[in-house]
Design an enzyme around this catalytic site. Structure first.
Site, PDB file in Angstrom:
ATOM      1  N   ASP A   8      33.092  37.716  47.673  1.00  0.00           N
ATOM      2  CA  ASP A   8      33.767  38.637  46.757  1.00  0.00           C
ATOM      3  C   ASP A   8      33.237  38.566  45.336  1.00  0.00           C
ATOM      4  O   ASP A   8      33.151  37.495  44.740  1.00  0.00           O
ATOM      5  CB  ASP A   8      35.262  38.271  46.748  1.00  0.00           C
ATOM      6  CG  ASP A   8      36.055  39.191  45.843  1.00  0.00           C
ATOM      7  OD1 ASP A   8      35.803  40.399  45.865  1.00  0.00           O
ATOM      8  OD2 ASP A   8      36.922  38.689  45.115  1.00  0.00           O
ATOM      9  N   THR A   9      32.902  39.724  44.811  1.00  0.00           N
ATOM     10  CA  THR A   9      32.588  39.801  43.392  1.00  0.00           C
ATOM     11  C   THR A   9      32.900  41.213  42.885  1.00  0.00           C
ATOM     12  O   THR A   9      33.024  42.148  43.686  1.00  0.00           O
ATOM     13  CB  THR A   9      31.117  39.409  43.113  1.00  0.00           C
ATOM     14  OG1 THR A   9      30.944  39.229  41.708  1.00  0.00           O
ATOM     15  CG2 THR A   9      30.144  40.459  43.611  1.00  0.00           C
ATOM     16  N   ALA A  10      33.031  41.350  41.563  1.00  0.00           N
ATOM     17  CA  ALA A  10      33.433  42.631  40.980  1.00  0.00           C
ATOM     18  C   ALA A  10      32.452  43.746  41.351  1.00  0.00           C
ATOM     19  O   ALA A  10      32.845  44.810  41.821  1.00  0.00           O
ATOM     20  CB  ALA A  10      33.521  42.490  39.468  1.00  0.00           C
ATOM     21  N   GLY A  69      36.892  49.191  46.581  1.00  0.00           N
ATOM     22  CA  GLY A  69      37.806  49.386  45.458  1.00  0.00           C
ATOM     23  C   GLY A  69      37.246  48.797  44.175  1.00  0.00           C
ATOM     24  O   GLY A  69      37.049  47.591  44.089  1.00  0.00           O
ATOM     25  N   VAL A  70      36.985  49.629  43.204  1.00  0.00           N
ATOM     26  CA  VAL A  70      36.617  49.143  41.875  1.00  0.00           C
ATOM     27  C   VAL A  70      37.566  49.815  40.882  1.00  0.00           C
ATOM     28  O   VAL A  70      37.557  51.039  40.731  1.00  0.00           O
ATOM     29  CB  VAL A  70      35.139  49.439  41.536  1.00  0.00           C
ATOM     30  CG1 VAL A  70      34.846  49.059  40.083  1.00  0.00           C
ATOM     31  CG2 VAL A  70      34.204  48.675  42.468  1.00  0.00           C
ATOM     32  N   GLY A  71      38.412  48.996  40.314  1.00  0.00           N
ATOM     33  CA  GLY A  71      39.295  49.491  39.267  1.00  0.00           C
ATOM     34  C   GLY A  71      40.710  49.912  39.617  1.00  0.00           C
ATOM     35  O   GLY A  71      41.486  50.164  38.706  1.00  0.00           O
ATOM     36  N   CYS A  74      43.924  45.151  36.777  1.00  0.00           N
ATOM     37  CA  CYS A  74      42.515  45.424  36.486  1.00  0.00           C
ATOM     38  C   CYS A  74      42.317  46.334  35.283  1.00  0.00           C
ATOM     39  O   CYS A  74      42.954  47.385  35.198  1.00  0.00           O
ATOM     40  CB  CYS A  74      41.960  46.058  37.748  1.00  0.00           C
ATOM     41  SG  CYS A  74      40.336  46.708  37.571  1.00  0.00           S
TER      42      CYS A  74
HETATM   43  N1  NDP Z   1      37.792  45.154  42.537  1.00  0.00           N
HETATM   44  C1  NDP Z   1      37.642  45.216  41.245  1.00  0.00           C
HETATM   45  O1  NDP Z   1      37.749  46.273  40.629  1.00  0.00           O
HETATM   46  C2  NDP Z   1      37.280  44.010  40.470  1.00  0.00           C
HETATM   47  C3  NDP Z   1      37.596  42.773  40.966  1.00  0.00           C
HETATM   48  N2  NDP Z   1      37.389  41.642  40.211  1.00  0.00           N
HETATM   49  C4  NDP Z   1      37.746  40.353  40.786  1.00  0.00           C
HETATM   50  O2  NDP Z   1      37.641  39.333  39.830  1.00  0.00           O
HETATM   51  C5  NDP Z   1      37.139  38.131  40.407  1.00  0.00           C
HETATM   52  C6  NDP Z   1      35.969  37.622  39.627  1.00  0.00           C
HETATM   53  O3  NDP Z   1      34.863  38.406  39.915  1.00  0.00           O
HETATM   54  P1  NDP Z   1      33.535  38.434  39.030  1.00  0.00           P
HETATM   55  O4  NDP Z   1      33.820  38.878  37.638  1.00  0.00           O
HETATM   56  O5  NDP Z   1      32.564  39.224  39.810  1.00  0.00           O
HETATM   57  O6  NDP Z   1      33.124  36.911  38.856  1.00  0.00           O
HETATM   58  P2  NDP Z   1      32.091  35.966  39.620  1.00  0.00           P
HETATM   59  O7  NDP Z   1      32.397  34.620  39.203  1.00  0.00           O
HETATM   60  O8  NDP Z   1      32.084  36.279  41.065  1.00  0.00           O
HETATM   61  O9  NDP Z   1      30.658  36.305  39.014  1.00  0.00           O
HETATM   62  C7  NDP Z   1      30.030  37.528  39.017  1.00  0.00           C
HETATM   63  C8  NDP Z   1      28.505  37.338  38.856  1.00  0.00           C
HETATM   64  O10 NDP Z   1      27.897  38.596  38.828  1.00  0.00           O
HETATM   65  C9  NDP Z   1      27.218  38.809  37.573  1.00  0.00           C
HETATM   66  N3  NDP Z   1      27.471  40.177  37.166  1.00  0.00           N
HETATM   67  C10 NDP Z   1      26.539  41.102  36.903  1.00  0.00           C
HETATM   68  N4  NDP Z   1      27.110  42.265  36.582  1.00  0.00           N
HETATM   69  C11 NDP Z   1      28.442  42.087  36.632  1.00  0.00           C
HETATM   70  C12 NDP Z   1      29.568  42.915  36.386  1.00  0.00           C
HETATM   71  N5  NDP Z   1      29.436  44.176  36.002  1.00  0.00           N
HETATM   72  N6  NDP Z   1      30.813  42.394  36.502  1.00  0.00           N
HETATM   73  C13 NDP Z   1      30.974  41.104  36.847  1.00  0.00           C
HETATM   74  N7  NDP Z   1      29.947  40.262  37.102  1.00  0.00           N
HETATM   75  C14 NDP Z   1      28.692  40.754  37.001  1.00  0.00           C
HETATM   76  C15 NDP Z   1      27.833  37.785  36.633  1.00  0.00           C
HETATM   77  O11 NDP Z   1      26.909  37.364  35.668  1.00  0.00           O
HETATM   78  P3  NDP Z   1      27.278  37.417  34.090  1.00  0.00           P
HETATM   79  O12 NDP Z   1      28.646  36.813  33.941  1.00  0.00           O
HETATM   80  O13 NDP Z   1      26.218  36.626  33.444  1.00  0.00           O
HETATM   81  O14 NDP Z   1      27.262  38.859  33.722  1.00  0.00           O
HETATM   82  C16 NDP Z   1      28.145  36.638  37.580  1.00  0.00           C
HETATM   83  O15 NDP Z   1      26.988  35.886  37.826  1.00  0.00           O
HETATM   84  C17 NDP Z   1      36.849  38.468  41.866  1.00  0.00           C
HETATM   85  O16 NDP Z   1      37.962  38.051  42.627  1.00  0.00           O
HETATM   86  C18 NDP Z   1      36.746  39.974  41.868  1.00  0.00           C
HETATM   87  O17 NDP Z   1      37.139  40.552  43.100  1.00  0.00           O
HETATM   88  C19 NDP Z   1      36.829  41.719  38.978  1.00  0.00           C
HETATM   89  C20 NDP Z   1      36.538  42.932  38.416  1.00  0.00           C
HETATM   90  C21 NDP Z   1      36.670  44.178  39.156  1.00  0.00           C
HETATM   91  N1  LIG Z   2      39.005  44.684  37.679  1.00  0.00           N
HETATM   92  C1  LIG Z   2      39.789  43.693  38.126  1.00  0.00           C
HETATM   93  N2  LIG Z   2      40.221  43.751  39.397  1.00  0.00           N
HETATM   94  C2  LIG Z   2      40.975  42.736  39.813  1.00  0.00           C
HETATM   95  C3  LIG Z   2      41.341  41.682  38.984  1.00  0.00           C
HETATM   96  N3  LIG Z   2      42.089  40.827  39.703  1.00  0.00           N
HETATM   97  C4  LIG Z   2      42.153  41.345  40.932  1.00  0.00           C
HETATM   98  N4  LIG Z   2      41.502  42.487  41.000  1.00  0.00           N
HETATM   99  C5  LIG Z   2      41.347  43.396  42.133  1.00  0.00           C
HETATM  100  O1  LIG Z   2      42.628  43.953  42.459  1.00  0.00           O
HETATM  101  C6  LIG Z   2      42.865  43.797  43.845  1.00  0.00           C
HETATM  102  C7  LIG Z   2      44.347  43.785  44.143  1.00  0.00           C
HETATM  103  O2  LIG Z   2      44.928  44.995  43.713  1.00  0.00           O
HETATM  104  P1  LIG Z   2      46.507  45.163  43.475  1.00  0.00           P
HETATM  105  O3  LIG Z   2      46.673  46.519  42.894  1.00  0.00           O
HETATM  106  O4  LIG Z   2      47.148  45.048  44.820  1.00  0.00           O
HETATM  107  O5  LIG Z   2      46.924  44.077  42.569  1.00  0.00           O
HETATM  108  C8  LIG Z   2      42.132  42.502  44.172  1.00  0.00           C
HETATM  109  O6  LIG Z   2      41.875  42.328  45.526  1.00  0.00           O
HETATM  110  C9  LIG Z   2      40.857  42.678  43.364  1.00  0.00           C
HETATM  111  O7  LIG Z   2      39.930  43.502  44.000  1.00  0.00           O
HETATM  112  C10 LIG Z   2      40.889  41.685  37.645  1.00  0.00           C
HETATM  113  O8  LIG Z   2      41.189  40.780  36.832  1.00  0.00           O
HETATM  114  N5  LIG Z   2      40.121  42.716  37.263  1.00  0.00           N
HETATM  115  K     K Z   3      44.011  49.535  37.140  1.00  0.00           K
END
Ligand code: NDP
Ligand SMILES: Nc1nc2c(ncn2[C@@H]2O[C@H](COP(=O)(O)O)[C@@H](O)[C@H]2O)c(=O)[nH]1
Ligand code: K
Length: 479
Positions: free
Chosen positions: A245-247, A295-297, A302
């Site tokens: 999982d990552t953003a 899902g993004v956002g 979020c």
């Molecule tokens: N579904 C959603 O909309 C989102 C969900 N999340 C949740 O937050 C948690 C943390 O995720 P995450 O922030 O990915 O952290 P992670 O710790 O997984 O790291 C993400 C990695 O990706 C790199 N990266 C490059 N571009 C991006 C970007 N646009 N956003 C984030 N990282 C990027 C980062 O490097 P560097 O830090 O150097 O840029 C880092 O190395 C997860 O559980 C994720 O699902 C977070 C945001 C959106």
């Molecule tokens: N952009 C961000 N997304 C996030 C963050 N923490 C969690 N999440 C995402 O939301 C879902 C859950 O959605 P919900 O509406 O049921 O709460 C989770 O699975 C992630 O994908 C955040 O800090 N920023």
């Molecule tokens: K939101």
């Protein structure tokens, strides 16, 4: 799914934008709908608890799996703790809830601090492992907090056999006008606790179990560090589904992480995300994902869309990604933005094989946070996003001061939010009851007896904000 009158608007849609038109049905009962997911995750209801620290812990995992859902333990939890949690969940009873146990010499204050941890709201007082009393909130009200439990507990116990048939248990509890009872093994030792509602639920739901008949649990890994090493440890610990999982799930480091996990040849499904378009699905599947998280956002915690403008309205994102996954013989989980049972139904109509819920479940007894009370007396728990400053601070606590300061700049979630417990539905199982009721009903409106049929037969229209508002109940007159 098809759009009503085959009209698809030229813009993207989210759950509130759409509604479903009923179709001719041969499904005679809502109970006849099979909600098992075809995606290999083993869920018997299409619900997955999101990997968020404020939501997904051991009590959530146990409780949700007993009703057929799955909980993903977040990547921020140390691996030895996750290993311990997996083992603990797998030792849970399939019917009985884990009891809160107390000694008769403990105090009312001790009991009051533990009771909110479980929706059944009772503590079992044990001696030598055998139940000798039960305390509920009413026993503890109006007495001095230092009173010993031996003075306030009720000793007149109804005790059930641990292997009693749930329907018999329901009848015994109902006949004795009891809300709950401890259950014991042949030696009289406490095994668990069963409420009248819990007995009823045990007849209506099928737990999500592994090949050995034990409750299922999932866990997440991030994309940094030794991803394969962490995934291997989780697989060795007996995890049933791995979530990478990552953003930004459509980035090279993510694809490398998924390839590394696939190279372990795991015997469990690999989920990867998050993405919102078909090309992301294709690349993740090619890298080795069985299920793609979409899902993004949309998440309640979020701020990504407000910070970056990036994301996509969730119904359209799920619809496009599910179509691509289906073409490739894979599946998608709809992740985020679910606030009503109808949202789950719409995500399933769009083709999701499971729907992830985070924040909504934060406001329940089973989430890990402490129960708090607002100035107006309402009970709540605190929730926060996994990309919030609070989560990033926790996640980076071992890193250098410089790296921590740098990472703190990229905040895409809120650090504090109050998720109020619904007084009528304070436990996650109460919310599951209402979601499952809504989804079962929605399936029969579409004439579907399975999730696959539902996604095939649903006819979905696009509505105005006024159309959506019309569907809301009115608890007071409108003029
Ligand atoms: N579904 C959603 O909309 C989102 C969900 N999340 C949740 O937050 C948690 C943390 O995720 P995450 O922030 O990915 O952290 P992670 O710790 O997984 O790291 C993400 C990695 O990706 C790199 N990266 C490059 N571009 C991006 C970007 N646009 N956003 C984030 N990282 C990027 C980062 O490097 P560097 O830090 O150097 O840029 C880092 O190395 C997860 O559980 C994720 O699902 C977070 C945001 C959106
Ligand atoms: N952009 C961000 N997304 C996030 C963050 N923490 C969690 N999440 C995402 O939301 C879902 C859950 O959605 P919900 O509406 O049921 O709460 C989770 O699975 C992630 O994908 C955040 O800090 N920023
Ligand atoms: K939101």
């Amino acid at each position: 799914m098809r759009f009503l009158n085959d009209v698809q608007p030229p813009y993207d849609l989210t759950y509130d934008d759409v509604f479903m038109v009923p179709g001719r049905s041969a499904v005679g009962s809502r109970q006849a709908v099979d909600l098992r997911s075809p995606d290999g995750s083993g869920t018997t209801i299409p619900l997955v608890v999101a990997n968020m620290t404020a939501i997904a812990g051991r009590r959530m995992a146990e409780t949700v799996a007993r009703r057929g859902g799955l909980t993903v333990i977040p990547q921020d939890i140390p691996i030895d703790v996750v290993t311990e949690v997996i083992g603990w969940v797998k030792r849970r009873h399939l019917v009985l809830d884990t009891p809160i146990t107390l000694a008769s010499s403990q105090t009312v204050a001790d009991a009051l601090s533990l009771l909110p941890k479980r929706a059944h709201g009772a503590g079992v007082v044990v001696e030598d492992g055998r139940p000798v009393g039960v305390v509920t909130e009413s026993d503890l009200t109006g007495v001095d907090r230092f009173t010993q439990l031996s003075e306030v507990m009720s000793r007149d116990l109804l005790v059930l056999d641990a292997d009693i048939d749930p329907r018999d248990a329901f009848n015994r509890l109902d006949g004795a006008h009891r809300r709950l009872a401890p259950a014991v093994d042949a030696d009289g030792r406490l095994v668990g606790i069963l409420t009248r509602t819990g007995a009823l639920r045990a007849t209506l739901y099928a737990p999500a179990v592994d090949a050995g008949g034990r409750l299922r649990i999932a866990a997440a890994v991030g994309i940094n560090g030794d991803v394969a090493g962490k995934a291997k440890q989780l697989l060795d610990a007996g995890v049933d589904t791995l979530v990478v999982d990552t953003a930004h799930g459509h980035q090279e480091s993510m694809l490398a992480a998924v390839r590394a996990v696939r190279a372990l040849d795991p015997a469990v499904p690999v989920v990867a995300g998050n993405v919102v378009a078909a090309d992301g699905v294709r690349d993740l599947v090619e890298a080795g994902a069985d299920i793609v998280k979409v899902g993004v956002g949309p998440g309640a915690m979020c701020t990504t869309r407000m910070m970056t403008g990036v994301g996509r309205p969730q119904f359209s994102a799920v619809l496009e990604c599910a179509a691509e996954a289906r073409r490739l013989g894979r599946h998608v989980w709809a992740d985020g933005g679910v606030r009503h049972p109808r949202d789950v139904a719409m995500a399933l109509a769009a083709g999701a094989s499971n729907v992830m819920i985070g924040s909504w479940f934060a406001g329940t007894h089973e989430s890990p946070g402490d129960l708090q009370q607002s100035a107006d007396g309402r009970l709540y728990k605190e929730s926060f996003g996994m990309a919030s400053a609070r989560a990033v601070r926790n996640r980076t606590s071992e890193e250098s001061a410089y790296d921590r300061a740098r990472k703190a700049l990229f905040e895409e979630g809120i650090s504090t939010s109050r998720m109020f417990l619904d007084p009528a539905r304070p436990g996650v199982e109460d919310l599951i009851d209402s979601i499952v009721a809504g989804v079962r009903s929605s399936c029969t409106y579409a004439g579907a007896s399975s999730l696959a049929q539902y996604a095939e037969r649903a006819v979905v229209g696009v509505q105005s904000a006024a159309g959506y508002a019309e569907g809301k109940p009115l608890y007071a007159s409108w003029s």
